[in-house]
Design a protein around this motif. Structure first.
Motif, PDB file in Angstrom:
ATOM      1  N   THR A  64       0.813  -1.217   0.000  1.00  0.00           N
ATOM      2  CA  THR A  64       0.000   0.000   0.000  1.00  0.00           C
ATOM      3  C   THR A  64       0.844   1.263   0.000  1.00  0.00           C
ATOM      4  OG1 THR A  64      -0.121  -0.096   2.414  1.00  0.00           O
ATOM      5  CG2 THR A  64      -1.916  -1.128   1.185  1.00  0.00           C
ATOM      6  N   THR A  65       2.058   1.211   0.521  1.00  0.00           N
ATOM      7  CA  THR A  65       2.966   2.355   0.471  1.00  0.00           C
ATOM      8  C   THR A  65       4.069   2.067  -0.539  1.00  0.00           C
ATOM      9  OG1 THR A  65       4.374   1.485   2.254  1.00  0.00           O
ATOM     10  CG2 THR A  65       2.513   2.888   2.890  1.00  0.00           C
ATOM     11  N   TYR A  66       4.656   3.135  -1.076  1.00  0.00           N
ATOM     12  CA  TYR A  66       5.625   2.959  -2.157  1.00  0.00           C
ATOM     13  C   TYR A  66       6.834   2.143  -1.708  1.00  0.00           C
ATOM     14  CZ  TYR A  66       8.299   3.976  -6.353  1.00  0.00           C
ATOM     15  OH  TYR A  66       8.999   3.848  -7.524  1.00  0.00           O
ATOM     16  N   ASP A  67       7.209   2.257  -0.435  1.00  0.00           N
ATOM     17  CA  ASP A  67       8.410   1.581   0.044  1.00  0.00           C
ATOM     18  C   ASP A  67       8.177   0.114   0.406  1.00  0.00           C
ATOM     19  OD1 ASP A  67       6.795   2.311   2.258  1.00  0.00           O
ATOM     20  OD2 ASP A  67       8.508   2.101   3.602  1.00  0.00           O
ATOM     21  N   THR A  68       6.940  -0.352   0.315  1.00  0.00           N
ATOM     22  CA  THR A  68       6.615  -1.705   0.769  1.00  0.00           C
ATOM     23  C   THR A  68       6.797  -2.724  -0.353  1.00  0.00           C
ATOM     24  OG1 THR A  68       5.025  -0.870   2.382  1.00  0.00           O
ATOM     25  CG2 THR A  68       4.819  -3.177   1.738  1.00  0.00           C
ATOM     26  N   PHE A  69       7.505  -3.802  -0.047  1.00  0.00           N
ATOM     27  CA  PHE A  69       7.664  -4.898  -1.001  1.00  0.00           C
ATOM     28  C   PHE A  69       7.831  -6.205  -0.244  1.00  0.00           C
ATOM     29  CE2 PHE A  69      12.041  -3.774  -0.017  1.00  0.00           C
ATOM     30  CZ  PHE A  69      12.672  -5.011   0.099  1.00  0.00           C
ATOM     31  N   PHE A  70       7.570  -7.297  -0.946  1.00  0.00           N
ATOM     32  CA  PHE A  70       7.777  -8.644  -0.408  1.00  0.00           C
ATOM     33  C   PHE A  70       8.325  -9.486  -1.549  1.00  0.00           C
ATOM     34  CE2 PHE A  70       6.302 -11.347   3.237  1.00  0.00           C
ATOM     35  CZ  PHE A  70       6.928 -12.511   2.840  1.00  0.00           C
ATOM     36  N   VAL A  71       9.527 -10.024  -1.376  1.00  0.00           N
ATOM     37  CA  VAL A  71      10.152 -10.833  -2.415  1.00  0.00           C
ATOM     38  C   VAL A  71      10.379 -12.244  -1.888  1.00  0.00           C
ATOM     39  CG1 VAL A  71      12.454  -9.997  -1.758  1.00  0.00           C
ATOM     40  CG2 VAL A  71      12.114 -11.049  -3.998  1.00  0.00           C
ATOM     41  N   VAL A  72      10.018 -13.234  -2.691  1.00  0.00           N
ATOM     42  CA  VAL A  72      10.237 -14.646  -2.372  1.00  0.00           C
ATOM     43  C   VAL A  72      11.226 -15.202  -3.390  1.00  0.00           C
ATOM     44  CG1 VAL A  72       9.191 -16.933  -2.165  1.00  0.00           C
ATOM     45  CG2 VAL A  72       7.924 -14.903  -1.416  1.00  0.00           C
ATOM     46  N   PHE A  73      12.241 -15.908  -2.904  1.00  0.00           N
ATOM     47  CA  PHE A  73      13.246 -16.480  -3.794  1.00  0.00           C
ATOM     48  C   PHE A  73      12.929 -17.953  -4.071  1.00  0.00           C
ATOM     49  CE2 PHE A  73      15.288 -12.911  -1.670  1.00  0.00           C
ATOM     50  CZ  PHE A  73      15.759 -12.206  -2.766  1.00  0.00           C
ATOM     51  N   LYS A  74      13.571 -18.486  -5.089  1.00  0.00           N
ATOM     52  CA  LYS A  74      13.207 -19.820  -5.564  1.00  0.00           C
ATOM     53  C   LYS A  74      13.533 -20.930  -4.573  1.00  0.00           C
ATOM     54  CE  LYS A  74      12.989 -18.832 -10.475  1.00  0.00           C
ATOM     55  NZ  LYS A  74      13.369 -19.235 -11.842  1.00  0.00           N
ATOM     56  N   ASP A  75      14.421 -20.673  -3.612  1.00  0.00           N
ATOM     57  CA  ASP A  75      14.703 -21.687  -2.597  1.00  0.00           C
ATOM     58  C   ASP A  75      13.729 -21.622  -1.426  1.00  0.00           C
ATOM     59  OD1 ASP A  75      15.480 -19.399  -1.289  1.00  0.00           O
ATOM     60  OD2 ASP A  75      17.506 -20.084  -0.803  1.00  0.00           O
ATOM     61  N   GLY A  76      12.734 -20.707  -1.503  1.00  0.00           N
ATOM     62  CA  GLY A  76      11.737 -20.582  -0.444  1.00  0.00           C
ATOM     63  C   GLY A  76      12.028 -19.498   0.567  1.00  0.00           C
TER      64      GLY A  76
END
Length: 377
Positions: free
Chosen positions: A280-292
């Protein structure tokens, strides 16, 4: 034909809240005005149900549609006729506005209240919904299951099924994408939307997209038309609001627009991401990598999602995470278990119907003004 038109007609006419709307010259299409506020149209040949309602938060009477495909049971039809899914508007107080937009937002809210109090929805709604019949028929024809081409072995093993809700204007462009993909005999593998723009990945490296995706991504995808090299084509796309996006390619490269924290995580990672989401805010992110393994930052991570991660002891076994512009979230682990929250009543109802019918969810995507795509098999 997936449904018997006469059986559908009898089932609807036996329900006191349904009034049949004649569809001239189309015996396989049955349509009802339900509760004097929604038009439910059943396309018996393809088993597609369309629910059309007036979106009262728009500045002028506007139809929003919800579609459900491949229905073959009368009991499912009856559930839609008894309780058609509701449209949901997003409370503006839940969305952080850029500086200087508050005055315009207050004016928009006042216009919505005026429209809701003065518009005679029933009379206007029936007239508009009647005029939508031909558009709905054309739309559903292009949403029939896409079969692989017999002459092309690179179409991909299977495609996804979708239930979705979008505003009328983006829907037109989605129609065209689906029409083009169907004409090529390809299967859709994944979809990403932000409500305004949508990207489809299909076949073995194919990509189709609507005009209103983030401009830098639009230019990048447009350049791919000049090459037939599969390695340079997208393997994953994520869209969000404020022109944020992430795209990775089969050759291992990627491009994105988003917060600096995401850039830092991607640069230092020794493996490609499996999913990227923006909040919801510009600085917010969630990244998932291929190893979990995974990483998130920002002020807009939903508290429910944080609690779920803690409850799972922050295990590095995730397959994907997605975030929405109004606090929605979706979490899927590698063992197939899924959790979600912050979604609208309309979307929740659609998910429950799919689960009741024995379908397995694959992914949830969220867009502006309550738009969504539900991927399932």
């Amino acid at each position: 034909m997936k449904l018997n038109p006469e059986a559908v007609r009898r089932r609807g006419n036996d329900m006191p809240n349904c009034v049949e709307i004649p569809v001239r010259g189309e015996p396989e299409i049955v349509s009802f005005l339900v509760n004097q506020e929604a038009r439910v149209t059943i396309y018996c040949e393809t088993g597609t149900i369309s629910i059309g309602r007036i979106a009262p938060w728009e500045t002028k009477p506007t139809i929003r549609h919800i579609f459900r495909r491949n229905i073959s049971q009368l009991d499912v039809v009856e559930r839609f006729l008894r309780n058609p899914p509701q449209l949901t508007s997003i409370d503006s107080s839940l969305v952080i506005q850029p500086d200087g937009d508050q005055e315009n937002e207050n004016e928009n809210i006042q216009r919505v209240k005026t429209l809701q109090s003065n518009l005679e929805l029933m009379d206007v709604g029936i007239a508009i919904l009647e005029g939508e019949r031909d558009k709905l028929k054309d739309h559903v024809q292009h949403l029939q299951p896409i079969e692989p081409s017999k002459n092309n072995a690179n179409n991909g093993a299977e495609g996804m099924e979708f239930q979705f809700s979008l505003p009328a204007e983006p829907m037109k462009h989605v129609d065209q994408c689906l029409r083009d993909i169907s004409a090529m005999g390809r299967l859709v593998k994944s979809v990403s939307t932000n409500g305004k723009g949508t990207v489809f990945l299909y076949g073995n490296g194919g990509v189709a997209y609507t005009p209103s995706i983030p401009r830098p991504l639009y230019h990048k995808l447009s350049q791919l038309r000049k090459t037939k090299n599969r390695e340079s084509r997208p393997s994953y796309v994520a869209l969000s609001t404020r022109d944020r996006f992430f795209v990775s390619f089969h050759d291992g490269t990627f491009a994105f627009k988003g917060p600096k924290g995401l850039e830092k995580e991607l640069r230092k990672a020794k493996q490609p991401p499996a999913s990227v989401a923006f909040g919801t805010t510009y600085d917010t992110f969630f990244v998932v990598f291929k190893d979990g393994s995974w990483k998130y930052e920002g002020r807009g991570i939903p508290e429910e999602l944080q609690l779920k991660l803690e409850d799972r002891q922050e295990r590095a076994d995730l397959k994907c995470v997605n975030l929405g512009p109004a606090g929605e979230w979706f979490l899927r682990a590698k063992n197939g278990r899924m959790w979600w929250g912050g979604i609208s009543e309309e979307m929740d109802q659609s998910i429950q119907m799919l689960l009741d019918d024995g379908h397995c969810l694959s992914f949830l995507d969220f867009g502006e003004t309550g738009s969504y795509f539900i991927s399932y098999d």
